[in-house]
Scaffold this motif. Structure first.
Motif, PDB file in Angstrom:
ATOM      1  N   PHE A  85     -27.055 -42.888 -26.062  1.00 21.71           N
ATOM      2  CA  PHE A  85     -28.496 -42.685 -25.977  1.00 21.71           C
ATOM      3  C   PHE A  85     -28.866 -41.255 -25.576  1.00 21.71           C
ATOM      4  CE2 PHE A  85     -28.298 -47.288 -25.825  1.00 21.71           C
ATOM      5  CZ  PHE A  85     -29.412 -47.666 -26.553  1.00 21.71           C
ATOM      6  N   GLY A  86     -27.868 -40.358 -25.565  1.00 16.49           N
ATOM      7  CA  GLY A  86     -28.143 -38.954 -25.303  1.00 16.49           C
ATOM      8  C   GLY A  86     -28.326 -38.593 -23.852  1.00 16.49           C
ATOM      9  N   VAL A  87     -28.008 -39.511 -22.948  1.00 18.02           N
ATOM     10  CA  VAL A  87     -28.156 -39.227 -21.523  1.00 18.02           C
ATOM     11  C   VAL A  87     -26.985 -38.404 -21.004  1.00 18.02           C
ATOM     12  CG1 VAL A  87     -28.322 -40.275 -19.228  1.00 18.02           C
ATOM     13  CG2 VAL A  87     -29.514 -41.319 -21.157  1.00 18.02           C
ATOM     14  N   LEU A  88     -25.800 -38.619 -21.569  1.00 15.10           N
ATOM     15  CA  LEU A  88     -24.584 -37.921 -21.163  1.00 15.10           C
ATOM     16  C   LEU A  88     -24.145 -36.986 -22.284  1.00 15.10           C
ATOM     17  CD1 LEU A  88     -22.517 -38.044 -18.751  1.00 15.10           C
ATOM     18  CD2 LEU A  88     -21.181 -39.622 -20.154  1.00 15.10           C
ATOM     19  N   PRO A  89     -23.674 -35.774 -21.960  1.00 16.82           N
ATOM     20  CA  PRO A  89     -23.219 -34.842 -22.998  1.00 16.82           C
ATOM     21  C   PRO A  89     -22.072 -35.421 -23.829  1.00 16.82           C
ATOM     22  CG  PRO A  89     -23.529 -33.702 -20.907  1.00 16.82           C
ATOM     23  CD  PRO A  89     -23.661 -35.166 -20.616  1.00 16.82           C
TER      24      PRO A  89
ATOM     25  N   LEU B  35     -18.781 -38.527 -14.180  1.00 17.27           N
ATOM     26  CA  LEU B  35     -19.890 -38.838 -13.279  1.00 17.27           C
ATOM     27  C   LEU B  35     -20.595 -37.565 -12.813  1.00 17.27           C
ATOM     28  CD1 LEU B  35     -18.223 -41.644 -11.131  1.00 17.27           C
ATOM     29  CD2 LEU B  35     -20.038 -41.934 -12.836  1.00 17.27           C
ATOM     30  N   LEU B  36     -19.839 -36.491 -12.641  1.00 18.85           N
ATOM     31  CA  LEU B  36     -20.446 -35.210 -12.262  1.00 18.85           C
ATOM     32  C   LEU B  36     -21.421 -34.744 -13.330  1.00 18.85           C
ATOM     33  CD1 LEU B  36     -20.529 -32.761 -10.325  1.00 18.85           C
ATOM     34  CD2 LEU B  36     -18.607 -31.798 -11.622  1.00 18.85           C
ATOM     35  N   HIS B  37     -21.050 -34.916 -14.593  1.00 18.31           N
ATOM     36  CA  HIS B  37     -21.950 -34.509 -15.680  1.00 18.31           C
ATOM     37  C   HIS B  37     -23.139 -35.455 -15.804  1.00 18.31           C
ATOM     38  CE1 HIS B  37     -20.028 -31.026 -17.598  1.00 18.31           C
ATOM     39  NE2 HIS B  37     -18.905 -31.533 -17.099  1.00 18.31           N
ATOM     40  N   LEU B  38     -22.948 -36.714 -15.442  1.00 20.29           N
ATOM     41  CA  LEU B  38     -24.086 -37.631 -15.412  1.00 20.29           C
ATOM     42  C   LEU B  38     -25.075 -37.183 -14.334  1.00 20.29           C
ATOM     43  CD1 LEU B  38     -25.483 -40.239 -16.348  1.00 20.29           C
ATOM     44  CD2 LEU B  38     -24.085 -41.486 -14.682  1.00 20.29           C
ATOM     45  N   ALA B  39     -24.545 -36.830 -13.170  1.00 19.98           N
ATOM     46  CA  ALA B  39     -25.406 -36.318 -12.098  1.00 19.98           C
ATOM     47  C   ALA B  39     -26.071 -35.005 -12.514  1.00 19.98           C
ATOM     48  CB  ALA B  39     -24.591 -36.119 -10.827  1.00 19.98           C
TER      49      ALA B  39
ATOM     50  N   LEU C 190     -24.199 -44.954  -8.149  1.00 16.82           N
ATOM     51  CA  LEU C 190     -24.150 -46.419  -8.252  1.00 16.82           C
ATOM     52  C   LEU C 190     -22.894 -46.918  -8.963  1.00 16.82           C
ATOM     53  CD1 LEU C 190     -27.786 -47.626  -9.055  1.00 16.82           C
ATOM     54  CD2 LEU C 190     -26.276 -48.548  -7.288  1.00 16.82           C
ATOM     55  N   LEU C 191     -22.495 -46.261 -10.029  1.00 17.51           N
ATOM     56  CA  LEU C 191     -21.396 -46.777 -10.849  1.00 17.51           C
ATOM     57  C   LEU C 191     -20.097 -46.986 -10.055  1.00 17.51           C
ATOM     58  CD1 LEU C 191     -21.935 -44.864 -14.231  1.00 17.51           C
ATOM     59  CD2 LEU C 191     -22.333 -47.289 -13.760  1.00 17.51           C
ATOM     60  N   PRO C 192     -19.665 -46.021  -9.230  1.00 17.63           N
ATOM     61  CA  PRO C 192     -18.416 -46.238  -8.484  1.00 17.63           C
ATOM     62  C   PRO C 192     -18.650 -46.721  -7.051  1.00 17.63           C
ATOM     63  CG  PRO C 192     -19.008 -43.937  -8.340  1.00 17.63           C
ATOM     64  CD  PRO C 192     -20.137 -44.631  -9.076  1.00 17.63           C
TER      65      PRO C 192
END
Length: 334
Positions: free
Chosen positions: A176-180, A225-229, A239-241
């Protein structure tokens, strides 16, 4: 990345990992037996080192898939690959011949520092914290995350129950384009490889990951997760971990307060205490898997809800669910 491509990457990664394990397993049985110790849940020597297949598969499938879709990888991605291989080498050495604590943690810190050194200067999660201060925090956090999977990899299928929901959620976010694209490819490839490994790690396990797998898996997931943040979704990335973070961190703090040597093998994590309290291995990993699915759903709601109340409410709900699980594992089953 399209849904059909993601499924193809997932399947290719799963099959490749299975084939690699079949090829490597005779060597692992001969040279890499894990003998029961104070931390173990198994009672007979079992081959470890299945993480070699997981890591090789993840890197190979991600890089080849990126080349097929003409994805341009940046310097930070190649720094990640170098760090992952180095960590796998450190883990392999430690599996075969235990390494002293100081050089082990020093090498781990260097691999995390290499990744942080290649992040662009504009990568700044919390503007109120100086960049150097944030990078120092990320170094400590990265080092903790590298060891997180290793500390929690003490039951058959435990790592599977953690990594599969997280990596699927990251893959969906990427669709959905949220993460690179690069972390999305890695997450999907890692998910497929871990599913392939799961066939050999199901209770009672015939193969373990070993440090050669758990350490670099922690690095890869932490990087995603760093790139998600960095994409503006810090709460979702936390939340995920959350279960792994809570179990491992609370256990570490409790052992420090008790004056224990925290680098010595032990069986006091909440999930390990659960098996001592009457839970079967399958019950523990099933409940952890369900909890991680719930956390993934909460993280997804944050990403696709515009309400400003969604992040704090989802985080509070996630903390509550994890707290209930930890309390449940701490009590003897009636």
């Amino acid at each position: 990345m399209s849904f059909s491509l993601a499924i193809a990457i997932l399947a290719a990664s799963c099959v490749t990992c299975v084939l690699l394990i079949i090829v490597l397993r005779p060597l692992l049985q001969r040279y890499a037996l894990a003998r029961p110790n104070a931390r173990s849940s198994h009672v007979i020597p079992t081959p470890q080192g299945g993480g070699v297949a997981v890591i090789v598969t993840t890197i190979a499938v991600a890089v080849i898939s990126g080349a097929i879709i003409a994805l341009t990888f940046d310097v930070a991605f190649f720094a990640l690959l170098i760090s992952t291989v180095c960590l796998a080498a450190v883990g392999a050495f430690d599996d075969l011949r235990p390494m002293p604590v100081l050089p082990r943690f020093t090498l781990q810190a260097l691999t995390v520092a290499l990744i942080l050194a290649t992040l662009p200067e504009q990568f700044h999660l919390v503007k109120s914290i100086p960049l150097w201060g944030e990078r120092a925090i990320l170094l400590l956090g990265g080092l903790w995350f590298v060891n997180l999977v290793n500390f929690m990899d003490g039951l058959d299928w435990m790592t599977v129950a953690e990594i599969v929901p997280i990596s699927i959620a990251l893959g969906v976010f990427g669709l959905f384009g949220v993460l690179p694209p690069a972390p999305t490819l890695l997450a999907v490839a890692l998910c497929g490889a871990v599913i392939g490994f799961a066939f050999f790690n199901r209770p009672v396990a015939k193969l373990f990951l070993g440090d050669v797998g758990s350490l670099p898996i922690g690095l890869l997931v932490g990087w995603c997760l760093l790139h998600l943040a960095g994409s503006g979704h810090l709460v979702a990335a936390a939340l995920l971990p959350l279960y792994y973070l809570a179990d491992a961190t609370i256990t570490l703090l409790r052992r420090l307060l008790n004056g224990e040597r925290v680098w010595i093998a032990h069986r006091t994590h909440f999930y390990q205490r659960a098996t001592d309290n009457g839970f079967s291995v399958l019950q523990v990993v099933t409940e952890v898997f369900v909890l991680n699915v719930v956390l993934a759903v909460l993280a997804t709601l944050i990403l696709f809800t515009t309400s400003p109340y969604a992040p704090p409410l989802a985080l509070a709900a996630g903390i509550g669910c994890v707290a209930l699980m930890l309390m449940r594992f701490s009590r003897r089953r009636s």
